[in-house]
Design a protein around this motif. Structure first.
Motif, PDB file in Angstrom:
ATOM      1  N   VAL A 141       0.767  -1.319   0.068  1.00 19.18           N
ATOM      2  CA  VAL A 141       0.036  -0.017   0.031  1.00 19.18           C
ATOM      3  C   VAL A 141       0.923   1.136   0.141  1.00 19.18           C
ATOM      4  CG1 VAL A 141      -1.599   1.121   1.533  1.00 19.18           C
ATOM      5  CG2 VAL A 141      -2.000  -1.257   1.060  1.00 19.18           C
ATOM      6  N   PRO A 142       1.726   1.331   0.798  1.00 22.06           N
ATOM      7  CA  PRO A 142       2.733   2.674   0.647  1.00 22.06           C
ATOM      8  C   PRO A 142       3.274   3.110  -0.509  1.00 22.06           C
ATOM      9  CG  PRO A 142       3.113   1.341   3.001  1.00 22.06           C
ATOM     10  CD  PRO A 142       2.427   0.556   2.014  1.00 22.06           C
ATOM     11  N   SER A 145       0.756   4.692  -2.745  1.00 24.00           N
ATOM     12  CA  SER A 145       0.650   6.119  -2.263  1.00 24.00           C
ATOM     13  C   SER A 145       2.059   6.816  -2.893  1.00 24.00           C
ATOM     14  CB  SER A 145       0.821   6.269  -0.648  1.00 24.00           C
ATOM     15  OG  SER A 145      -0.422   5.514  -0.181  1.00 24.00           O
ATOM     16  N   ASP A 146       3.157   6.410  -2.855  1.00 25.74           N
ATOM     17  CA  ASP A 146       4.281   7.066  -3.419  1.00 25.74           C
ATOM     18  C   ASP A 146       4.036   7.294  -4.974  1.00 25.74           C
ATOM     19  OD1 ASP A 146       5.468   7.033  -0.836  1.00 25.74           O
ATOM     20  OD2 ASP A 146       6.920   5.324  -1.124  1.00 25.74           O
ATOM     21  N   PRO A 156      -1.841  10.372   0.218  1.00 27.22           N
ATOM     22  CA  PRO A 156      -2.601   8.942   0.533  1.00 27.22           C
ATOM     23  C   PRO A 156      -4.041   9.355   1.223  1.00 27.22           C
ATOM     24  CG  PRO A 156      -0.841   9.474   2.410  1.00 27.22           C
ATOM     25  CD  PRO A 156      -0.797  10.297   1.328  1.00 27.22           C
ATOM     26  N   ASP A 179      -3.082   5.111   3.850  1.00 26.96           N
ATOM     27  CA  ASP A 179      -1.683   4.016   4.280  1.00 26.96           C
ATOM     28  C   ASP A 179      -2.135   3.053   5.408  1.00 26.96           C
ATOM     29  OD1 ASP A 179      -0.504   4.857   2.019  1.00 26.96           O
ATOM     30  OD2 ASP A 179       1.217   5.614   3.440  1.00 26.96           O
ATOM     31  N   SER A 180      -2.856   3.375   6.377  1.00 27.95           N
ATOM     32  CA  SER A 180      -2.936   2.986   7.802  1.00 27.95           C
ATOM     33  C   SER A 180      -4.393   2.829   8.237  1.00 27.95           C
ATOM     34  CB  SER A 180      -2.293   3.401   8.759  1.00 27.95           C
ATOM     35  OG  SER A 180      -2.604   4.658   8.973  1.00 27.95           O
ATOM     36  N   CYS A 199      -6.223   1.158  -7.228  1.00 28.24           N
ATOM     37  CA  CYS A 199      -6.323   2.224  -6.686  1.00 28.24           C
ATOM     38  C   CYS A 199      -7.373   3.175  -7.014  1.00 28.24           C
ATOM     39  CB  CYS A 199      -5.055   2.922  -6.548  1.00 28.24           C
ATOM     40  SG  CYS A 199      -4.978   4.580  -5.654  1.00 28.24           S
ATOM     41  N   ASP A 331      -1.066  -3.756   7.596  1.00 28.10           N
ATOM     42  CA  ASP A 331      -1.462  -2.624   6.726  1.00 28.10           C
ATOM     43  C   ASP A 331      -0.845  -2.430   5.538  1.00 28.10           C
ATOM     44  OD1 ASP A 331      -2.837  -1.517   8.926  1.00 28.10           O
ATOM     45  OD2 ASP A 331      -1.504  -0.487   9.717  1.00 28.10           O
ATOM     46  N   ARG A 332       0.662  -2.623   5.399  1.00 29.45           N
ATOM     47  CA  ARG A 332       1.299  -2.645   4.167  1.00 29.45           C
ATOM     48  C   ARG A 332       0.657  -3.668   2.984  1.00 29.45           C
ATOM     49  NH1 ARG A 332       6.270  -0.436   3.448  1.00 29.45           N
ATOM     50  NH2 ARG A 332       6.816  -2.007   1.896  1.00 29.45           N
TER      51      ARG A 332
END
Length: 553
Positions: A141-142, A145-146, A156, A179-180, A199, A331-332
């Motif tokens: 997930v991060p 977002s990046d 995010p 992200d979380s 996404c 989360d990731r």
């Protein structure tokens, strides 16, 4: 009556089209959020749909209070056909998405079909853009977002995303934002994964004009800002030790009722790792838990109580850093920490490996990627318990939350009858039993309480307000905010529960599914009391006349 404003935006990812439809009448009668999404799902998802099929639909919806500056309103609802329970599920997430969503001018987003290519969908007030993103295949997930930050200059807080678990159709994959923050329960991340949607971003400058009564808007915000609640410091973990000592903290895959290391993973342990405040959009309560372990450099948000239970006591793991690592991993990878943790605990039980944190994290990764035994566990406890040789601790295929129905019998009854399955937020009878407002023992005579709290929570998810704001958003304030009486608001909640039940009935659910994997006194009679309160049939089904009446209203 105050209600959300804006059209339904329907996106078909198969032919890559986007269509706006007015749903003003539906919004006027059902306000927004979960109620409107449930009504749309009931009417537009075929009763025979495959949860992973293109005919399933995912709904993201907002309520009118997301146009306020009031605390406890930074949340959104998501609804769809669950691949875990095989029935309708609604789940909600906090963070900072809601205001960006409403800035696009819509009230509900519907996603249907299935794409051949992995997609990012960009929703703006000027239209919809489809971007093919093969480079994001398998990305945590991060990293998504990046990518959005680099290519679209968005954060995010502007998007929802799935991780590898969603792409690999893990039945308890979550949809993540910021992200979380997770649309966690029920596997809607796998629904987006089945549609090849990695996404969705939201950007615009066309928020609807909704006038929010003030007061109580400013009063609630001020009280949230000045509260000294322990939850503001420790989140939901603040009650861990008390629950462990006075009620039950399920331990080692439900083998035990008390965990000897509860203090090592409870509220004080979490607060020691908290290094700054965290909040949701417009909320002064700031109960989130950004935590850091200086020794390892690990940073995450949480864990909250349910994760302390699922990756702590349930697995026999008593080190808060291990629980933090598991929280960050979920989360990731994009997985519900409750279902993931309980499923891993079931595996540890089958291997006699309780307390092995390294193995637990290894198995969590394998689940997200469906590698080796992870492919079996990705199906959830209900579908894999026979192969593991453990008890099926689920209701309607959904793994249990921490609050133990074997001790809190009203909560146990609510687990049994909840359309969503063993979810603590569906009725939250637990709060009354923990506080001593009702006797935790016994199921008879509690059906009306269960139904009333289901209705209340269904409207909470319709408005939309945070569950932690219940002490501030009192009945009289809700009546002022929504410009109607509480009876009308609870009736909207009741209609929502009834439509969920009817949809599930059409998929074969009945009284046989309103059961528990453990014995409670007079449970069958209490379930019948619940049906009577609801006005449903003795077999747990909703008559067509009742559904017609709900639709007509």
């Amino acid at each position: 009556m105050l209600h959300a404003v804006g059209p339904l935006l329907s996106i078909d990812v198969d032919d890559r089209t986007a269509t706006e439809t007015s749903i003003e009448g539906l919004l006027e009668s059902l306000v927004g959020g979960r109620a409107v999404a449930t009504a749309l799902a009931h009417d537009r998802i075929p009763f025979s749909a495959d949860p992973f099929g293109p005919e399933n639909r995912a709904y993201i919806s907002t309520g009118p209070l997301q146009q306020s500056t009031m605390s406890f309103t930074g949340r959104m609802n998501m609804t769809g056909l669950s691949p875990l329970s095989n029935g309708l599920v609604s789940t909600n997430a906090g963070g900072y998405l809601s205001r960006n969503f409403t800035d696009t001018g819509i009230s509900v987003l519907e996603v249907t079909g299935a794409s051949d290519d992995l997609l990012v969908i960009h929703v703006t007030d000027d239209g919809v853009e489809f971007e093919t993103v093969p480079e994001l295949e398998g990305a945590p997930v991060p990293e998504v977002s990046d990518y959005i930050a680099t290519t679209r200059d968005l954060g995010p807080d502007n998007c929802i995303a799935i991780g590898p678990a969603g792409e690999n159709l893990v039945r308890f994959a979550s949809v993540m934002t910021f992200d979380s923050r997770a649309f966690g329960r029920g596997g809607l991340g796998a629904v987006l994964g089945s549609k090849n949607v990695k996404c969705i971003t939201f950007e615009g400058n066309s928020p609807p004009s909704i006038e929010i009564p003030n007061p109580p808007e400013s009063d609630v915000h001020r009280e949230a800002a000045t509260s000294d609640d322990r939850m503001r410091r420790q989140g939901t973990t603040g009650g861990t030790e008390s629950i462990n000592e006075n009620f039950s903290l399920p331990t080692r895959y439900f083998e035990e009722y008390e965990f000897e290391h509860a203090a090592d993973i409870g509220g004080d342990a979490v607060e020691e790792k908290k290094y700054k405040k965290g909040a949701c959009s417009a909320c002064a309560y700031a109960c989130k838990l950004p935590t850091r372990d200086e020794a390892t450099g690990l940073e995450t948000e949480g864990p909250e109580f349910e994760t302390v239970y699922s990756f702590g006591s349930m697995q026999g793991i008593g080190d808060i850093v291990d629980v933090m690592q598991a929280n960050e991993l979920c989360d990731r990878l994009g997985m519900d920490t409750i279902s993931a943790g309980v499923t891993v605990a079931a595996y540890l039980a089958s291997e006699d490996e309780f307390g092995n944190a390294d193995l637990a994290q290894e198995i969590t990764r394998k689940i997200a990627h469906r590698e080796e035994v992870g492919d079996l566990l990705a199906e959830g406890v209900h579908r894999c318990h026979d192969q593991l040789g453990v008890t099926d601790y689920t209701v309607k295929g959904l793994e249990f939350a921490a609050h133990d129905g074997r001790v809190l019998h009203g909560q146990g009854l609510s687990y049994a009858v909840a359309n969503r399955g063993a979810d603590h937020m569906y009725a939250t009878v637990l709060k009354l039993e923990y506080n001593g407002d009702i006797d935790p023992q016994g199921t008879l005579g509690k059906a009306d309480i269960v139904a009333e709290r289901e209705n209340r929570n269904a409207f909470r998810d319709t408005g939309i307000v945070c569950a932690f704001g219940s002490d501030y958003l009192t009945d009289d304030r809700l009546e002022t905010l929504f410009d109607t009486d509480m009876e009308t608001l609870l009736d909207i909640g009741s209609k929502t529960v009834t439509l969920e039940r009817h949809f599930n009935n059409q998929r074969g659910f009945d009284e046989a599914d309103d059961d528990l994997p453990y014995d409670l006194p007079n449970l069958e009679d209490a379930v019948q009391e619940y049906y009577q309160v609801r006005g449903w049939n003795e077999d747990g089904t909703v008559s067509e006349d009742t559904v017609t009446d709900v639709a007509a209203d």
